[in-house]
Design a protein around this motif. Structure first.
Motif, PDB file in Angstrom:
ATOM      1  N   ALA A 225       0.829  -1.210   0.000  1.00  0.00           N
ATOM      2  CA  ALA A 225       0.000   0.000   0.000  1.00  0.00           C
ATOM      3  C   ALA A 225       0.862   1.258   0.000  1.00  0.00           C
ATOM      4  O   ALA A 225       0.553   2.234  -0.693  1.00  0.00           O
ATOM      5  N   GLY A 226       1.953   1.252   0.770  1.00  0.00           N
ATOM      6  CA  GLY A 226       2.836   2.409   0.804  1.00  0.00           C
ATOM      7  C   GLY A 226       3.505   2.663  -0.529  1.00  0.00           C
ATOM      8  O   GLY A 226       3.611   3.814  -0.986  1.00  0.00           O
ATOM      9  N   LEU A 227       3.958   1.612  -1.189  1.00  0.00           N
ATOM     10  CA  LEU A 227       4.598   1.777  -2.491  1.00  0.00           C
ATOM     11  C   LEU A 227       3.619   2.279  -3.541  1.00  0.00           C
ATOM     12  O   LEU A 227       3.946   3.154  -4.352  1.00  0.00           O
ATOM     13  N   VAL A 228       2.414   1.743  -3.519  1.00  0.00           N
ATOM     14  CA  VAL A 228       1.394   2.207  -4.459  1.00  0.00           C
ATOM     15  C   VAL A 228       1.073   3.681  -4.227  1.00  0.00           C
ATOM     16  O   VAL A 228       0.889   4.457  -5.182  1.00  0.00           O
ATOM     17  N   GLU A 229       1.027   4.097  -2.981  1.00  0.00           N
ATOM     18  CA  GLU A 229       0.790   5.496  -2.663  1.00  0.00           C
ATOM     19  C   GLU A 229       1.938   6.380  -3.167  1.00  0.00           C
ATOM     20  O   GLU A 229       1.704   7.478  -3.696  1.00  0.00           O
ATOM     21  N   MET A 230       3.172   5.928  -3.024  1.00  0.00           N
ATOM     22  CA  MET A 230       4.294   6.701  -3.543  1.00  0.00           C
ATOM     23  C   MET A 230       4.165   6.895  -5.055  1.00  0.00           C
ATOM     24  O   MET A 230       4.409   7.981  -5.583  1.00  0.00           O
ATOM     25  N   LYS A 231       3.778   5.846  -5.736  1.00  0.00           N
ATOM     26  CA  LYS A 231       3.592   5.952  -7.190  1.00  0.00           C
ATOM     27  C   LYS A 231       2.460   6.919  -7.518  1.00  0.00           C
ATOM     28  O   LYS A 231       2.563   7.730  -8.446  1.00  0.00           O
ATOM     29  N   ARG A 232       1.388   6.859  -6.756  1.00  0.00           N
ATOM     30  CA  ARG A 232       0.221   7.711  -7.024  1.00  0.00           C
ATOM     31  C   ARG A 232       0.571   9.193  -6.969  1.00  0.00           C
ATOM     32  O   ARG A 232       0.094   9.990  -7.787  1.00  0.00           O
ATOM     33  N   VAL A 233       1.407   9.585  -6.000  1.00  0.00           N
ATOM     34  CA  VAL A 233       1.677  11.012  -5.801  1.00  0.00           C
ATOM     35  C   VAL A 233       2.873  11.514  -6.603  1.00  0.00           C
ATOM     36  O   VAL A 233       3.215  12.691  -6.521  1.00  0.00           O
ATOM     37  N   SER A 234       3.493  10.650  -7.399  1.00  0.00           N
ATOM     38  CA  SER A 234       4.727  11.010  -8.114  1.00  0.00           C
ATOM     39  C   SER A 234       4.482  11.196  -9.605  1.00  0.00           C
ATOM     40  O   SER A 234       3.824  10.371 -10.244  1.00  0.00           O
TER      41      SER A 234
END
Length: 247
Positions: free
Chosen positions: A104-113
């Motif tokens: 979930a954390g990695l997916v969130e990093m991708k979402r905001v980048s």
């Protein structure tokens, strides 16, 4: 297995500092990104002064140790409080292994980048390059569970991932465990061990067994007989990696 920075990280900023040479490696990985989100930012190590950096850190104890004028937002990686594509890049430095939900954390990093994701972490398949794990096979077992593999990160992000070995200098100023590849005496310092999260997960009896054995091997000359060449080896390429995914 969770390391509580609120309970155990009170002295973190004493030993865990940016090393300028590793800082340059991270700078290079960030490329031309001008706005950067630092996830699991801790006390602020490796944040770039020449870019606009927003820090996220869930631990109040860690946030309290950050330099004046460099606050962090209280949030977790799995629920970043930002709109989609808010930053050129997001980064996480020796933090992802602490996240309860790594995917979930990695997916969130991708979402905001908008442009890239930079992850500095240990490759769990390469841990035993470092002599510490000869003394502590139990630690290797723990760390293989905590650190996500290259394949896990690549599959979660669904991106091509560029891999670079992090070069650790002999006089490294940051106190992660590989920093002392040629300075074994530092592992006898309880303050140093307290700033390396894995020790709290081992159990005090295993930690004491290691300290006793290392003390004996240093006193007898056995460590130097087997590994003394590391005391003058200018750099070490162990398990730490920079993984860069371009969005």
């Amino acid at each position: 297995m969770i390391y509580s920075y609120d309970e155990l990280g009170t002295q973190y900023s004493v030993a865990r500092k940016s090393d300028a040479r590793i800082h340059r490696q991270i700078q290079q990985a960030l490329g031309s990104s001008r706005t950067v989100l630092n996830v699991g930012a801790g006390t602020g190590s490796y944040e770039q002064c020449d870019r606009y950096v927003v820090a996220v850190e869930p631990s109040a104890t860690m946030r309290a140790q950050r330099p004046a004028g460099r606050p962090a937002i209280a949030a977790v990686a799995a629920a970043l409080p930002f709109d989609d594509k808010s930053f050129d890049a997001s980064m996480t430095i020796l933090s992802v292994h602490h996240w309860p939900d790594k995917e979930a954390g990695l997916v969130e990093m991708k979402r905001v980048s908008r442009e890239r994701i930079v992850i500095m972490s240990y490759d769990p398949d390469e841990l035993e390059r470092f002599w510490l794990f000869r003394y502590l096979p139990e630690l290797a077992d723990i760390e293989r569970q905590r650190f996500p593999s290259y394949e896990r990160i690549r599959n979660t992000l669904n991106l091509d991932i560029e891999t670079t070995e992090v070069v650790v200098p002999l006089d490294c100023e940051d106190a992660f465990n590989e920093a002392f590849y040629g300075r074994p005496e530092h592992f006898l310092n309880p303050t140093i061990r307290a700033c390396q999260s894995a020790w709290s997960l081992l159990g005090s009896h295993i930690e004491q067994r290691f300290v006793t054995q290392l003390q004996a091997d240093l006193a007898s000359g056995k460590w130097d007989q087997d590994l003394g060449h590391l005391r003058t080896q200018a750099e070490f390429r162990g398990a730490i990696r920079l993984w860069v995914g371009k969005v």
